[in-house]
Design an enzyme around this catalytic site. Structure first.
Site, PDB file in Angstrom:
ATOM      1  N   THR A 113     101.220 -10.481  43.873  1.00 17.35           N
ATOM      2  CA  THR A 113     100.264 -11.416  43.273  1.00 17.35           C
ATOM      3  C   THR A 113     100.608 -11.566  41.798  1.00 17.35           C
ATOM      4  O   THR A 113     100.969 -10.585  41.142  1.00 17.35           O
ATOM      5  CB  THR A 113      98.813 -10.942  43.425  1.00 17.35           C
ATOM      6  OG1 THR A 113      97.984 -11.813  42.642  1.00 17.35           O
ATOM      7  CG2 THR A 113      98.599  -9.505  42.965  1.00 17.35           C
ATOM      8  N   GLY A 119     103.484 -17.003  40.117  1.00 20.51           N
ATOM      9  CA  GLY A 119     104.403 -17.227  41.231  1.00 20.51           C
ATOM     10  C   GLY A 119     105.803 -17.659  40.841  1.00 20.51           C
ATOM     11  O   GLY A 119     106.790 -17.220  41.450  1.00 20.51           O
ATOM     12  N   THR A 162      94.532 -14.331  44.792  1.00 20.96           N
ATOM     13  CA  THR A 162      95.408 -14.294  45.968  1.00 20.96           C
ATOM     14  C   THR A 162      95.144 -12.986  46.696  1.00 20.96           C
ATOM     15  O   THR A 162      94.822 -11.988  46.063  1.00 20.96           O
ATOM     16  CB  THR A 162      96.874 -14.353  45.475  1.00 20.96           C
ATOM     17  OG1 THR A 162      97.115 -15.654  44.987  1.00 20.96           O
ATOM     18  CG2 THR A 162      97.875 -14.005  46.558  1.00 20.96           C
ATOM     19  N   ARG A 170     103.299 -28.280  44.599  1.00 24.48           N
ATOM     20  CA  ARG A 170     103.723 -26.988  44.028  1.00 24.48           C
ATOM     21  C   ARG A 170     103.526 -25.854  45.048  1.00 24.48           C
ATOM     22  O   ARG A 170     102.483 -25.728  45.669  1.00 24.48           O
ATOM     23  CB  ARG A 170     102.908 -26.715  42.769  1.00 24.48           C
ATOM     24  CG  ARG A 170     103.288 -25.423  42.041  1.00 24.48           C
ATOM     25  CD  ARG A 170     102.421 -24.255  42.445  1.00 24.48           C
ATOM     26  NE  ARG A 170     102.777 -23.020  41.745  1.00 24.48           N
ATOM     27  CZ  ARG A 170     102.287 -21.837  42.038  1.00 24.48           C
ATOM     28  NH1 ARG A 170     101.405 -21.699  42.999  1.00 24.48           N
ATOM     29  NH2 ARG A 170     102.664 -20.774  41.360  1.00 24.48           N
ATOM     30  N   VAL A 171     104.541 -25.054  45.205  1.00 26.27           N
ATOM     31  CA  VAL A 171     104.449 -23.884  46.086  1.00 26.27           C
ATOM     32  C   VAL A 171     104.804 -22.648  45.272  1.00 26.27           C
ATOM     33  O   VAL A 171     105.781 -22.659  44.515  1.00 26.27           O
ATOM     34  CB  VAL A 171     105.416 -24.013  47.294  1.00 26.27           C
ATOM     35  CG1 VAL A 171     105.338 -22.782  48.178  1.00 26.27           C
ATOM     36  CG2 VAL A 171     105.110 -25.271  48.105  1.00 26.27           C
ATOM     37  N   GLY A 172     104.013 -21.613  45.410  1.00 24.74           N
ATOM     38  CA  GLY A 172     104.281 -20.372  44.679  1.00 24.74           C
ATOM     39  C   GLY A 172     105.085 -19.384  45.505  1.00 24.74           C
ATOM     40  O   GLY A 172     105.709 -19.739  46.515  1.00 24.74           O
ATOM     41  N   ASP A 173     105.042 -18.140  45.095  1.00 21.54           N
ATOM     42  CA  ASP A 173     105.830 -17.100  45.756  1.00 21.54           C
ATOM     43  C   ASP A 173     105.212 -16.604  47.061  1.00 21.54           C
ATOM     44  O   ASP A 173     105.916 -16.088  47.925  1.00 21.54           O
ATOM     45  CB  ASP A 173     105.971 -15.895  44.807  1.00 21.54           C
ATOM     46  CG  ASP A 173     104.600 -15.312  44.431  1.00 21.54           C
ATOM     47  OD1 ASP A 173     103.696 -16.104  44.064  1.00 21.54           O
ATOM     48  OD2 ASP A 173     104.423 -14.086  44.513  1.00 21.54           O
TER      49      ASP A 173
HETATM   50  N1  ASP Z   1     101.233 -15.807  43.228  1.00 20.46           N
HETATM   51  C1  ASP Z   1     100.310 -16.866  43.502  1.00 20.46           C
HETATM   52  C2  ASP Z   1     100.952 -18.197  43.250  1.00 20.46           C
HETATM   53  O1  ASP Z   1     101.680 -18.322  42.288  1.00 20.46           O
HETATM   54  C3  ASP Z   1      99.068 -16.791  42.686  1.00 20.46           C
HETATM   55  C4  ASP Z   1      98.354 -15.476  42.639  1.00 20.46           C
HETATM   56  O2  ASP Z   1      98.932 -14.429  42.911  1.00 20.46           O
HETATM   57  O3  ASP Z   1      97.150 -15.480  42.352  1.00 20.46           O
HETATM   58  O4  ASP Z   1     100.667 -19.139  43.978  1.00 20.46           O
END
Ligand code: ASP
Length: 310
Positions: free
Chosen positions: A227, A230, A176, A204-207
């Site tokens: 990063t 998430g 990320t 799915r959605v992350g942070d």
């Molecule tokens: N935080 C990101 C997610 O969970 C992944 C990452 O930081 O590589 O989508």
């Protein structure tokens, strides 16, 4: 007068040091340096923090080395669903997109949501429709394809597993991407962009695109881009938590960022890191993983490009 400052990241993770060749390390560092210098040049020429973080993230999205834009990870269906967010700290304007496909630079679309819509967060087909309305042309899946990302997906395809690309202990690519900056007026901004997790499904959605979780900016306190895992960063409302510790408890940027990553994330069991700047131009880049691709530069002559904890 505040220092003009910028920090960037290309993902945090359990990078196994012995598996990093010097050629690969050099390639990552060059890509980080290019993005850092482009963002810093905007600030040096009197440009805004928002312009600086956007250009830095665009360049990282364009590099197949990182899990954002070109080189984004594969979903369970073999597609690329990308998330991005941008925020500026003066008026606290923000824009975010989630689950977008075919958009070369999701961060540019997030900025267009901020500036050219009445909304903050658009998802899926609707966000792509908005992009088309603004004249974006869509890239074919081939543009986003990367052989290592494909292999990562093949390794867990058909299983119920999903994988943070940087939790893989064998040779892999991470990443990320994000940038935070403080401009000559003391305005801060943050931008974050990701392909999310390999083999993710069900939308799915992350942070990363969630304002306050993976990305936040407020001139009273700081700008933060995260990063890591998430789900934990969402539950910890990490980016906003750093800001709150500064605003309500009077912590310095360094104290707040360390408290959140080393103690609060540790308690929840989440892995990762963040980059942050405050409105005076101070920089913090803590992480609780073996490494985090990162870089920073300010007008006081500080410059760092690093991967591991050394
Ligand atoms: N935080 C990101 C997610 O969970 C992944 C990452 O930081 O590589 O989508």
């Amino acid at each position: 007068m505040n220092s003009i400052s910028i920090a960037i990241h290309g993902g945090a993770g359990t990078l196994v040091k012995g598996q990093m060749t010097s050629e690969k390390e050099a390639a990552y560092k060059t890509a980080l340096d290019t993005a850092l210098e482009a963002g810093y040049a905007v600030l040096r020429e009197g440009g805004t923090a928002v312009d600086a973080v956007e250009i830095a993230v665009r360049l990282l999205e364009d590099s197949p080395l990182f899990n954002a834009g070109r080189g984004a990870v594969f979903t369970a269906e073999g597609t690329h669903e990308m998330d991005a967010a941008i925020m500026e700290g003066k008026e606290r304007k923000a824009g975010a997109v989630s689950l977008v496909t075919g958009i070369k630079n999701p961060i540019a679309l997030a900025r267009d949501v901020m500036n050219k819509s009445e909304h903050v967060f658009l998802a899926g087909e609707g966000s792509v429709l908005h992009a088309k309305g603004l004249g974006y042309t869509l890239e074919s899946p081939a543009y986003f394809y990367d052989s290592l990302r494909y292999q990562q997906w093949q390794d867990i395809k058909g299983t119920n597993g999903f994988q943070l690309d940087h939790s893989i202990k064998k040779e892999s690519k991470f990443g990320t991407v994000g940038a935070v900056a403080c401009d000559k007026d003391g305005t801060v901004a943050a931008a974050t962009s990701t392909g999310g997790m390999t083999n993710k499904k069900w939308g799915r959605v992350g942070d990363s695109p969630m304002i306050g979780a993976g990305n936040y900016a407020n001139n009273k306190t700081c700008a933060v881009s995260c990063t890591g895992s998430g789900e934990y960063f969402i539950r910890g409302v990490v980016a906003y938590d750093v800001s709150c510790l500064m605003e309500y408890k009077g912590c310095s940027l360094e104290e707040a960022a360390l408290e959140v990553i080393q103690n609060r994330m540790g308690e929840l069991g989440g892995d990762g890191g963040l980059i942050a700047v405050d409105a005076k131009g101070n920089i913090a880049m803590p992480f609780n993983t073996e490494g985090m691709y990162r870089g920073c530069k300010n007008s006081e002559g500080k410059k760092i490009i690093a991967i591991y904890n050394d």
